[in-house]
Design a protein around this motif. Structure first.
Motif, PDB file in Angstrom:
ATOM      1  N   CYS A 166     143.240 113.870 112.613  1.00 55.02           N
ATOM      2  CA  CYS A 166     143.652 113.046 111.460  1.00 55.02           C
ATOM      3  C   CYS A 166     142.785 113.360 110.250  1.00 55.02           C
ATOM      4  CB  CYS A 166     143.543 111.563 111.793  1.00 55.02           C
ATOM      5  SG  CYS A 166     144.408 111.073 113.283  1.00 55.02           S
ATOM      6  N   ASP A 167     142.054 114.459 110.342  1.00 57.94           N
ATOM      7  CA  ASP A 167     141.221 114.941 109.236  1.00 57.94           C
ATOM      8  C   ASP A 167     140.191 113.899 108.764  1.00 57.94           C
ATOM      9  OD1 ASP A 167     140.302 116.793 107.407  1.00 57.94           O
ATOM     10  OD2 ASP A 167     141.740 116.219 105.850  1.00 57.94           O
ATOM     11  N   HIS A 220     152.115 112.635 110.448  1.00 60.93           N
ATOM     12  CA  HIS A 220     152.694 113.967 110.617  1.00 60.93           C
ATOM     13  C   HIS A 220     151.498 114.925 110.631  1.00 60.93           C
ATOM     14  CE1 HIS A 220     154.962 117.544 110.046  1.00 60.93           C
ATOM     15  NE2 HIS A 220     156.104 116.893 109.897  1.00 60.93           N
ATOM     16  N   GLU A 237     150.938 118.077 110.792  1.00 62.03           N
ATOM     17  CA  GLU A 237     150.883 119.300 109.961  1.00 62.03           C
ATOM     18  C   GLU A 237     150.676 118.973 108.492  1.00 62.03           C
ATOM     19  OE1 GLU A 237     153.658 119.541 112.448  1.00 62.03           O
ATOM     20  OE2 GLU A 237     151.980 120.349 113.619  1.00 62.03           O
ATOM     21  N   THR A 238     151.441 117.992 107.999  1.00 57.00           N
ATOM     22  CA  THR A 238     151.332 117.695 106.558  1.00 57.00           C
ATOM     23  C   THR A 238     150.294 116.609 106.279  1.00 57.00           C
ATOM     24  OG1 THR A 238     152.991 115.967 106.708  1.00 57.00           O
ATOM     25  CG2 THR A 238     153.788 118.198 106.251  1.00 57.00           C
ATOM     26  N   GLN A 239     149.834 115.957 107.345  1.00 53.18           N
ATOM     27  CA  GLN A 239     148.909 114.830 107.208  1.00 53.18           C
ATOM     28  C   GLN A 239     149.532 113.654 106.446  1.00 53.18           C
ATOM     29  OE1 GLN A 239     145.514 114.284 108.391  1.00 53.18           O
ATOM     30  NE2 GLN A 239     146.158 115.896 109.774  1.00 53.18           N
ATOM     31  N   GLU A 240     150.853 113.639 106.404  1.00 46.45           N
ATOM     32  CA  GLU A 240     151.517 112.517 105.739  1.00 46.45           C
ATOM     33  C   GLU A 240     151.472 111.284 106.633  1.00 46.45           C
ATOM     34  OE1 GLU A 240     155.574 113.489 104.816  1.00 46.45           O
ATOM     35  OE2 GLU A 240     156.006 111.338 104.517  1.00 46.45           O
ATOM     36  N   ARG A 241     151.219 110.151 106.043  1.00 48.21           N
ATOM     37  CA  ARG A 241     151.112 108.891 106.792  1.00 48.21           C
ATOM     38  C   ARG A 241     152.174 107.900 106.350  1.00 48.21           C
ATOM     39  NH1 ARG A 241     146.373 111.626 107.148  1.00 48.21           N
ATOM     40  NH2 ARG A 241     144.690 110.711 108.363  1.00 48.21           N
ATOM     41  N   THR A 242     152.694 107.133 107.322  1.00 46.08           N
ATOM     42  CA  THR A 242     153.641 106.062 106.997  1.00 46.08           C
ATOM     43  C   THR A 242     153.271 104.834 107.807  1.00 46.08           C
ATOM     44  OG1 THR A 242     155.276 107.843 107.174  1.00 46.08           O
ATOM     45  CG2 THR A 242     156.122 105.640 106.700  1.00 46.08           C
TER      46      THR A 242
END
Ligand code: BGC
Length: 456
Positions: free
Chosen positions: A52-53, A413, A415-420
């Protein structure tokens, strides 16, 4: 429509829990990273990668979300392999990074709880035999003292070790693969051995290390509150009228649930065949009990299971609702049963982990409501539950299952590190905000529960 509000105590912790390797990313100097690189042990050859970076910008993004959900606590772990990358060499940049994280929590009014060991070891420790030998005890004790010295102005709530029982079983026993009727198919942890005797040795060494660290932490920080995160499962007989099933369930409970409890409370190290060692250093080494609860198992006698499974076989309950990929039975009431049992010891209790894999988030909202209602019931029966740490904040690297099991209040996500923020995250945030469960929340998030929870 019935109206009701189930209030929690004013200082109750609404929190989430994470572990370093599962969220930080690029933990290249520990045994789990090496395990992943072989390509054989994690489902589909997946890797933790950037996770999760949290070693990068992911930490602040996730903590902002925790704050938005009104969390007032967070359990994280620190990585031994970063703090002591080689024996006796301490990395001040890594310590500074953890200071940054804990400060960031404090700034958001999120009280940190720090775990010192959550399943991973520095490579140099693994190369020396890891937890199989008691020589690890002074090494862990020294690391614990060093870490607490460096962070004591930012934290006073410590978990020494996460789940000695789970760690030992997954790393040193393959028994489950042969005899469990259903299981998440790959549950392979390093070092991937199969030796029931070593399972007990590893648990012993972890409990001894817990005891040593407990005293070391109190020497460095007298006001510290120190505990262990103990994974407890419910073991019920598959056929409630069968004495053999009852015995096997009782025995599984003794070996899995009771050994760590007896160690940290009474200082007794129990062995499988009834021998007990008394260790003075271990007695009363729990300022609180940390409970990780996920599920229950139904146990049936099976004479093939003499090795590792103590003659009991896990049976699939046909009436049970299961979480994703048969991870486990969804059984919120189990938490109440365990809390009542632990309440007898008179220690404060933190639910240091609880949750379920639910990619689509179609079960988590009702699970949260039902589970927290069980917690509320236990508190009302005078069990001193101080807080609930949901596993987990953001979807993270689920060990041998890789990215297949999603436990987060926040969807990631990788790969994109997008969070919802998931709907369950919204709900949990609302419960934290009002410090309660009320009829409106139930109506909005799990209307199917309404009649059962608020009849009349
Ligand atoms: C472990 C976590 C893990 C969770 C879900 C717990 O036993 O402490 O690291 O992610 O279970 O499987």
């Amino acid at each position: 429509m019935a109206k009701a509000t189930l209030y929690f105590p004013p200082d109750f912790k609404w929190a989430a829990a994470t572990a370093a390797h599962q969220v930080e990313g690029n933990n290249t100097n520990n045994d789990w990273w090496a395990w992943e690189q072989t390509g054989e042990h994690v489902r589909g050859g997946q890797e933790s990668g950037l996770a999760c970076d949290w070693w990068g910008s992911g930490f602040d993004r996730d903590l902002d979300l925790a704050a938005r959900m009104n969390h007032n606590g967070h359990r994280l772990s620190i990585e031994w392999s970063r703090i002591e990358p080689q024996e006796g060499r301490w990395d001040s940049a890594a310590i500074d990074r953890y200071r940054y994280m804990l400060t960031g929590m404090r700034e958001r009014d999120i009280e940190p709880m720090v775990t010192l060991h959550h399943f991973t070891n520095p490579l140099w420790v693994a190369e020396r035999g890891g937890w199989e030998s008691p020589s690890i005890v002074p090494l862990f004790e020294r690391y614990a003292a060093k870490a607490v010295e460096a962070l004591r102005d930012l934290c006073d709530l410590w978990v020494t070790i996460n789940e000695p029982n789970v760690y030992a079983v997954l790393g040193w026993s393959q028994a489950a693969d042969h005899i469990v009727e259903f299981t998440t198919p790959s549950s392979d942890f390093p070092p991937g051995k199969n030796d029931p005797q070593l399972v007990f040795k590893v648990v012993d060494n972890m409990l001894l290390a817990h005891g040593a660290a407990y005293h070391a932490i109190h020497r460095v920080q007298p006001q510290a509150r120190v505990g262990l995160a103990h994974h407890m499962r419910l073991f019920d007989p598959a056929r409630s009228d069968s004495p053999l099933d009852q015995f096997c369930a009782w025995n599984r409970d003794r070996l899995f649930n009771r050994i760590p409890l007896k160690a940290m409370l009474d200082g007794h190290l129990d062995r499988p065949f009834g021998l007990t060692r008394r260790i003075r250093q271990l007695k009363s080494t729990a300022d609180f009990i940390g409970l990780n609860y996920y599920s229950r198992d139904l146990i049936q006698f099976d004479r093939r299971g003499w090795e590792g499974m103590a003659f009991g076989r896990n049976i699939h309950n046909p009436n049970a609702e299961m979480s994703d990929m048969n991870y486990g039975e969804i059984y919120p009431r189990g938490l109440f049963r365990l809390l009542k049992r632990l309440g007898r010891y008179g220690k404060p209790i933190y639910i240091t982990e609880n949750g379920l894999p639910d990619l689509d988030d179609d079960r988590r909202p009702s699970y949260l409501i039902q589970t927290l209602r069980e917690v509320w019931k236990a508190i009302n029966e005078n069990v001193p539950v101080m807080g609930y740490y949901h596993w987990t904040l953001t979807d993270n690297f689920e060990w041998a299952e890789g990215w297949n099991l999603r436990f987060g209040l926040v969807k990631l996500h990788p790969e994109t590190q997008e969070r919802t923020l998931r709907r369950s995250g919204e709900l949990y945030g609302e419960m934290a905000r009002i410090n309660a469960i009320d009829d409106q929340l139930v109506y909005r998030y799990a209307p199917e529960l309404f009649e059962t929870l608020f009849p009349g």
